[in-house]
Scaffold this motif. Structure first.
Motif, PDB file in Angstrom:
ATOM      1  N   PHE A   1     -20.499 -27.421 146.010  1.00  0.00           N
ATOM      2  CA  PHE A   1     -19.475 -26.551 145.443  1.00  0.00           C
ATOM      3  C   PHE A   1     -18.833 -27.247 144.257  1.00  0.00           C
ATOM      4  O   PHE A   1     -18.932 -28.460 144.095  1.00  0.00           O
TER       5      PHE A   1
ATOM      6  N   TRP B   1     -25.562 -27.777 150.628  1.00  0.00           N
ATOM      7  CA  TRP B   1     -24.873 -26.950 149.640  1.00  0.00           C
ATOM      8  C   TRP B   1     -23.902 -27.812 148.842  1.00  0.00           C
ATOM      9  O   TRP B   1     -23.371 -28.811 149.338  1.00  0.00           O
TER      10      TRP B   1
ATOM     11  N   PRO C   1     -14.327 -21.174 147.072  1.00  0.00           N
ATOM     12  CA  PRO C   1     -14.848 -22.199 146.167  1.00  0.00           C
ATOM     13  C   PRO C   1     -16.164 -21.736 145.537  1.00  0.00           C
ATOM     14  O   PRO C   1     -16.944 -21.028 146.168  1.00  0.00           O
ATOM     15  N   LYS C   2     -16.386 -22.141 144.301  1.00  0.00           N
ATOM     16  CA  LYS C   2     -17.584 -21.727 143.573  1.00  0.00           C
ATOM     17  C   LYS C   2     -18.795 -22.535 144.039  1.00  0.00           C
ATOM     18  O   LYS C   2     -18.793 -23.763 144.003  1.00  0.00           O
ATOM     19  N   VAL C   3     -19.823 -21.813 144.481  1.00  0.00           N
ATOM     20  CA  VAL C   3     -21.056 -22.451 144.956  1.00  0.00           C
ATOM     21  C   VAL C   3     -21.895 -22.854 143.750  1.00  0.00           C
ATOM     22  O   VAL C   3     -22.193 -22.032 142.883  1.00  0.00           O
TER      23      VAL C   3
ATOM     24  N   GLY D   1     -16.717 -31.590 146.095  1.00  0.00           N
ATOM     25  CA  GLY D   1     -17.569 -30.410 146.238  1.00  0.00           C
ATOM     26  C   GLY D   1     -18.711 -30.571 147.217  1.00  0.00           C
ATOM     27  O   GLY D   1     -19.462 -29.628 147.459  1.00  0.00           O
TER      28      GLY D   1
ATOM     29  N   HIS E   1     -14.849 -23.149 153.650  1.00  0.00           N
ATOM     30  CA  HIS E   1     -15.494 -21.900 153.262  1.00  0.00           C
ATOM     31  C   HIS E   1     -16.333 -21.416 154.439  1.00  0.00           C
ATOM     32  O   HIS E   1     -17.030 -22.210 155.074  1.00  0.00           O
TER      33      HIS E   1
END
Length: 116
Positions: free
Chosen positions: A97, A95, A34-36, A68, A106
């Motif tokens: 995502f 964090w 997954p895109k951070v 996310g 993740h």
């Protein structure tokens, strides 16, 4: 081959389906991470400094909601044990995502090093 020695049609189908399942498992594990969107670095714990611990590492797994946001954090490995766990959990819960409408997970490894 004699008829009794020939693999049955069922055996052929079973082998084909097992092969397909193996391919699907490989494809699933090769999915992109997954895109951070937001990373928060963990703080070096005061308890580590008091114990004169200057380095360490933690491998953790984050479960990510469809939006996310991190839902929870599981510590998978820690060296030394339990020294950096809270700092890692607190930071990773912050964090974010890119949400894809599905739950994701993740894994990350964070390495600690004191400058003093």
């Amino acid at each position: 081959m004699t008829p009794s020695k020939r693999p049955s049609m069922r055996a052929h189908m079973l082998r084909a389906s097992v092969g397909l399942l193996g391919a699907l498992l490989i494809a699933t594990s090769a999915m992109a991470s997954p895109k951070v969107l937001k990373k928060v670095p963990p703080e070096f714990p005061a308890a580590a400094t008091k114990k004169n611990i200057k380095t360490g590492s933690v491998k953790a797994k984050m479960n990510i909601g469809p939006d996310g946001k991190v839902i929870d954090v599981q510590i998978l490995e820690a060296e030394p044990p339990r020294i950096f766990d809270r700092a890692v959990t607190d930071a990773l819960m912050e964090w974010r995502f890119e949400g894809n409408g599905e739950k994701q997970s993740h894994e990350v490894k964070l390495v600690f090093s004191s400058e003093d």
